[in-house]
Write an enzyme that holds these catalytic residues in place. Structure first.
Site, short mmCIF file in Angstrom:
data_model
loop_
_atom_site.label_atom_id
_atom_site.label_comp_id
_atom_site.label_asym_id
_atom_site.label_seq_id
_atom_site.Cartn_x
_atom_site.Cartn_y
_atom_site.Cartn_z
N ASN A 12 0.87 -1.18 0.00
CA ASN A 12 0.00 0.00 0.00
C ASN A 12 0.91 1.23 0.00
OD1 ASN A 12 -1.81 2.03 0.49
ND2 ASN A 12 -2.41 1.33 2.53
N TRP A 13 0.97 1.87 -1.15
CA TRP A 13 1.92 2.99 -1.29
C TRP A 13 1.39 4.28 -0.67
CZ3 TRP A 13 4.03 2.44 -7.04
CH2 TRP A 13 4.67 1.21 -7.16
N LYS A 14 0.14 4.27 -0.26
CA LYS A 14 -0.48 5.45 0.37
C LYS A 14 -0.27 6.69 -0.51
CE LYS A 14 -0.06 3.09 4.75
NZ LYS A 14 0.07 3.12 6.20
N GLY B 140 3.13 -1.15 4.24
CA GLY B 140 3.13 0.28 3.96
C GLY B 140 4.53 0.76 3.63
N GLY B 141 5.18 1.37 4.59
CA GLY B 141 6.49 1.99 4.39
C GLY B 141 7.49 1.13 3.64
N GLU C 63 -4.90 -5.01 10.64
CA GLU C 63 -3.85 -4.00 10.84
C GLU C 63 -4.10 -3.27 12.17
OE1 GLU C 63 -2.00 -2.77 6.82
OE2 GLU C 63 -3.77 -1.54 7.11
N SER D 125 3.98 -2.20 10.27
CA SER D 125 5.43 -2.23 10.46
C SER D 125 6.08 -3.57 10.10
CB SER D 125 5.80 -1.83 11.90
OG SER D 125 5.39 -0.50 12.15
N GLU E 92 -6.51 4.52 8.10
CA GLU E 92 -6.33 5.95 7.80
C GLU E 92 -7.60 6.53 7.18
OE1 GLU E 92 -2.68 5.41 5.63
OE2 GLU E 92 -1.74 4.79 7.51
N HIS F 16 -9.28 0.96 5.27
CA HIS F 16 -7.98 1.18 5.90
C HIS F 16 -8.15 2.11 7.10
CE1 HIS F 16 -3.85 2.40 6.59
NE2 HIS F 16 -3.51 1.30 5.95
N GLY G 181 2.98 2.23 10.81
CA GLY G 181 3.91 3.34 10.65
C GLY G 181 4.66 3.71 11.92
#
Ligand code: 13P
Length: 250
Positions: free
Chosen positions: A9-11, A234-235, A167, A213, A97, A95, A173
């Site tokens: 997920n590149w957000k 993610g990251g 998640e 993470s 977010e 998600h 993150g």
């Protein structure tokens, strides 16, 4: 056997040039021997480009969100039909977010899930508890209610189009990962909850990804757990070497 999946997920990261660089690097480095299905979710404006660049590879492209309506006066929004029209068959919904910053509720997710399924899209349905829920020992009931209120209205056949992504918000993150044991405990609980609401067969077949993470140095021990069928990253998905390492850890 359940499908293993590693999704990135590149957000809201990577402009067009950066997206292209990441995709061509990924194409060269991703091993066709990876046991996992690989999915990447770039931002909306780069989806079309990603579909084109990844044509002929096994890597799938997902959207990070979509609107629940078919079309109409919803300035700034993207419909299922628009996604399908550019070859995007998978969408991430719910998600944390989206829930936290854009007010997405379980009821809204019911509508989004229904629209996605109506368009024969696959859904990566995200959910997970916040830190205070875990501290107060409410994490199981929070997860159960997110599933019941946002997803368990679907019929049995629709489960073929669903992938779950647990998640925990406190792990996203933050660099703080759920331990493999915490992940396994929750994933087993989720599977059991599905078995009770539907059937054991449906519960056994659905892939449940862990997100929060996940890094190359912890992926293997998390993915080794019986009920963890891969990850939503993610990251670490923004760095091809890290993402490829994670994909190989399945
Ligand atoms: P991080 O891997 O950066 O913690 O993000 C997880 C996530 O939110 C994936 O959807």
């Amino acid at each position: 056997m359940r499908k293993k999946i590693v999704a990135g997920n590149w957000k809201m990261n990577k402009n067009l040039a950066e997206t292209n660089a990441l995709l061509s690097d990924l194409k060269t480095k991703i091993s066709s021997s990876s046991k996992a299905e690989i999915i990447v979710a770039p931002t909306f404006v780069n989806l079309s480009n990603a579909v084109e660049k990844l044509e002929g590879t096994e890597v799938k492209v997902a959207a990070q969100n979509m609107h629940q309506a078919e079309n109409g006066a919803f300035t700034g929004e993207i419909s299922a039909d628009m996604l399908k029209g550019i070859g995007v068959e998978t969408v991430i919904l719910g998600h944390s977010e989206r829930r936290a910053y854009f007010g997405e509720t379980d009821q809204l997710l019911v509508d989004k899930v229904d629209t996605a399924l109506k368009h024969n899209m696959s859904v990566i349905f995200c959910f997970g508890e916040e830190l205070q829920d875990r501290k107060s020992d409410n994490h199981f009931s929070v997860v159960e209610s997110q599933l019941q209120n946002g997803l368990f209205h679907i019929n049995s056949e629709s489960w073929d189009s669903i992938v779950l992504a647990y998640e925990p918000v406190w792990a996203i993150g933050t660099g703080e990962t759920a331990s493999p044991e915490q992940a396994q405990e929750m994933h087993a609980f989720i599977r059991n909850t599905i078995a009770k609401a539907y059937t054991q067969d449906i519960a056994d077949k659905v892939s449940i990804l862990y997100g929060g993470s996940v890094k190359p140095n912890n992926a293997e021990e998390i993915f080794a757990k019986q009920d963890v069928d891969g990850g939503l990253i993610g990251g670490a998905s923004l760095d091809v070497d890290s993402f490829v390492a994670i994909a190989s850890a399945v």
